[in-house]
Design a protein around this motif. Structure first.
Motif, short mmCIF file in Angstrom:
data_model
loop_
_atom_site.label_atom_id
_atom_site.label_comp_id
_atom_site.label_asym_id
_atom_site.label_seq_id
_atom_site.Cartn_x
_atom_site.Cartn_y
_atom_site.Cartn_z
N ILE A 76 16.82 2.91 51.49
CA ILE A 76 15.40 2.17 51.96
C ILE A 76 14.61 2.87 52.86
CG2 ILE A 76 14.27 0.27 53.04
CD1 ILE A 76 16.64 -1.60 52.52
N TYR A 77 13.44 3.28 52.20
CA TYR A 77 12.59 4.10 52.86
C TYR A 77 11.16 3.52 53.24
CZ TYR A 77 15.46 7.41 50.22
OH TYR A 77 16.86 7.93 49.57
N ALA A 78 10.72 4.13 54.31
CA ALA A 78 9.34 3.63 54.52
C ALA A 78 8.20 4.69 54.71
CB ALA A 78 9.44 2.76 56.03
N ILE A 79 6.99 4.48 54.13
CA ILE A 79 5.97 5.63 53.93
C ILE A 79 4.69 5.10 54.61
CG2 ILE A 79 7.26 6.82 52.35
CD1 ILE A 79 4.91 6.01 50.05
N GLY A 80 3.84 6.11 54.92
CA GLY A 80 2.44 5.65 55.12
C GLY A 80 2.05 4.93 56.60
N ASP A 81 1.05 4.12 56.47
CA ASP A 81 0.91 3.47 57.73
C ASP A 81 1.92 2.71 58.14
OD1 ASP A 81 -1.66 4.55 57.47
OD2 ASP A 81 -2.93 2.64 57.22
N LEU A 82 2.78 1.98 57.45
CA LEU A 82 3.83 1.07 57.85
C LEU A 82 4.68 1.83 58.47
CD1 LEU A 82 5.35 -1.34 57.20
CD2 LEU A 82 6.63 -0.07 55.42
N ALA A 83 4.91 3.35 58.40
CA ALA A 83 5.87 4.18 59.38
C ALA A 83 5.42 4.89 60.12
CB ALA A 83 6.36 5.17 58.17
#
Length: 464
Positions: A305-312
């Motif tokens: 599970i990865y998270a990118i962009g504004d969420l991260a």
């Protein structure tokens, strides 16, 4: 219910998610993307792109009023706010359909609906036809963020607006209050001020544009005030009394409280990550201050599970999200990409005048222990800027005095959002002042100021 299997599932089709999906497909992965609202996300539909279309209208309007300066005549200059908004929405629609086309071209499976992640490797999507289950060893969270709302200052779409309301304003305000002076707040303040609204900007911190270099922010503030804006720094809006067609704002500054009346208020006080409803806590994904915690490769610590962009988390920029999307797709496909380096990501604000920066400000460079050499070059010393009638601006460069490394570059003035990329490439190539000095910049261009600012840091500026 039968599930569909993929190599990679992306949740969110903004500039992080859709780019991750395309790169994954290019690398031979079987990719699905889930989007609950608009292909292209906030950036393309309600952020970066439509705001630039509106700001362009304001820029042309501003130039029409300056016609006489250029030996031209224009009379009866006016604007139709509905038509300005219509053009902006048309631009967003065109690009939205373009993203859909890119998904088809790259054979990415698009599922429109709301996603949850009940377990690693599994995504449940509620669509208008029911529930679909998708499976993949890699899941990329790219759900973005939304406007932060402070208690008592909540948007209602009539008197108090978020950026979304400001993009489709119910009317042209005569007196506008903008709360927050980051990129979003300043861009809307610039737009409505140019069209004739009496605009007041309130910033809780000691100065506007708090992430920018202090000198650049001070230069920009001077220009905004010259254009008729009221800027209140170190101030806060404690309460809004909503009446019929007007809002009374209670503003505190230097321990004193006052009230001012406005027709509309834009709240631009930051963003909140879209973490709710995904089931992240149950999965063991760490969320801090509404943003998913990741390592430099956007891994959440939960396998696959990865998270990118504004969420991260910061910097909250579309191009950062896109680059992270590419990096994560390459990682999932078995590659060895470089992590995204936040200090090499430029920030651009499209107000009048434009502001752009990359790397460390002078103050941050000194705080980090660098001995610095600083160069400056004003637009008034550049032939192209004078010919364009854009002689107000400044280019500033910050170098490490010992190594000559370019630590940061900061600009305010016409077209600096396009110019900054030269310094971005320089930082990526780990350039020093020597290479920049030896580079031949074309004449006459605004880019020559970039050369002169470097020369100035070493006492060698030619034209100033």
């Amino acid at each position: 219910m039968a599930s569909q299997s993929f190599d990679m599932i992306v949740i969110g089709a903004g500039p992080g998610g859709y780019v991750a999906a395309i790169r994954g497909a290019q690398l031979g992965l079987k990719v699905a993307i889930v989007e609950r609202e608009h292909m292209g996300g906030i950036c393309l539909n309600w952020g970066c792109i439509p705001t630039k279309a509106m700001l362009r209208s304001a820029e042309v309007f501003h130039l029409m009023h300056r016609a006489k300066e250029f030996g031209l005549s224009a009379s009866g200059i006016g604007f139709d706010l509905d038509a300005v908004v219509k053009r902006s929405r048309g631009v967003a629609k065109q690009l939205n359909s373009g993203v859909g086309h890119l998904m088809k071209k790259n054979r990415v499976t698009v599922v429109m609906g709301t996603a949850t992640v009940p377990a690693p490797g599994r995504v449940a999507v509620t669509t208008d036809k029911g529930e679909e289950v998708l499976e993949a060893p890699a899941i990329v969270l790219a759900t973005g963020a939304r406007a932060r709302e402070l208690p008592g200052l909540e948007a209602d779409g009539d008197l108090v607006w978020t950026y979304k309301h400001a993009l489709q304003p119910p009317r042209m305000p005569k007196r506008l209050l903008v709360i927050g002076s980051g990129a979003i707040g300043i861009e809307f303040a610039s737009f409505f001020n140019t069209l004739g609204a009496e605009t007041t900007v309130v910033e809780v911190l000691a100065r506007i544009l708090p992430v920018e270099d202090e000198e650049i922010a001070a230069f920009a503030k001077k220009q905004f005030v010259k254009q008729g804006m009221t800027i209140l720094e170190g101030a806060s809006v404690t309460k809004l009394d909503r009446g019929r067609g007007t809002v009374t704002a209670h503003i505190e500054k230097d321990g004193k409280a006052e009230t001012r009346e406005f027709d509309a208020v834009i709240s631009a006080v930051g963003i909140v990550g879209n973490t709710e409803g995904l089931g992240l806590e149950a999965l063991g994904v760490t969320v801090e201050r509404t943003h998913v915690v990741t390592d430099e490769y956007c891994r959440t610590g939960v396998e696959g599970i990865y998270a990118i962009g504004d969420l991260a988390g910061a910097p909250w920029l579309a191009h950062k999200a896109s680059h992270e999307g590419v990096m994560v797709a390459e990682l999932i496909a078995g590659g060895h990409p470089h992590p995204v380096e936040p200090g090499a990501i430029a920030g651009c604000t499209y107000c009048q005048p434009q502001i752009a920066s990359v790397g460390l400000t002078e103050a941050r460079a000194k705080a980090a222990g660098h001995e610095v050499k600083v160069g400056r070059f004003p637009f008034i010393g550049n032939g192209k800027a004078i010919a364009l009638g854009e002689a107000e601006g400044l280019v500033k460069t910050v170098f490490d005095a010992k190594t000559g490394a370019l630590l940061g570059a900061h600009m305010v003035g016409a077209e600096v959002t396009e110019l900054i990329q030269g310094y971005v490439i320089g930082r990526t190539l780990e350039t020093t002042e020597a290479e920049l000095m030896q580079t031949v910049f074309p004449h006459p261009t605004l880019s020559e100021m970039m050369h002169e600012s470097v020369l100035d840091a070493y006492g060698r500026a030619i034209h100033f």
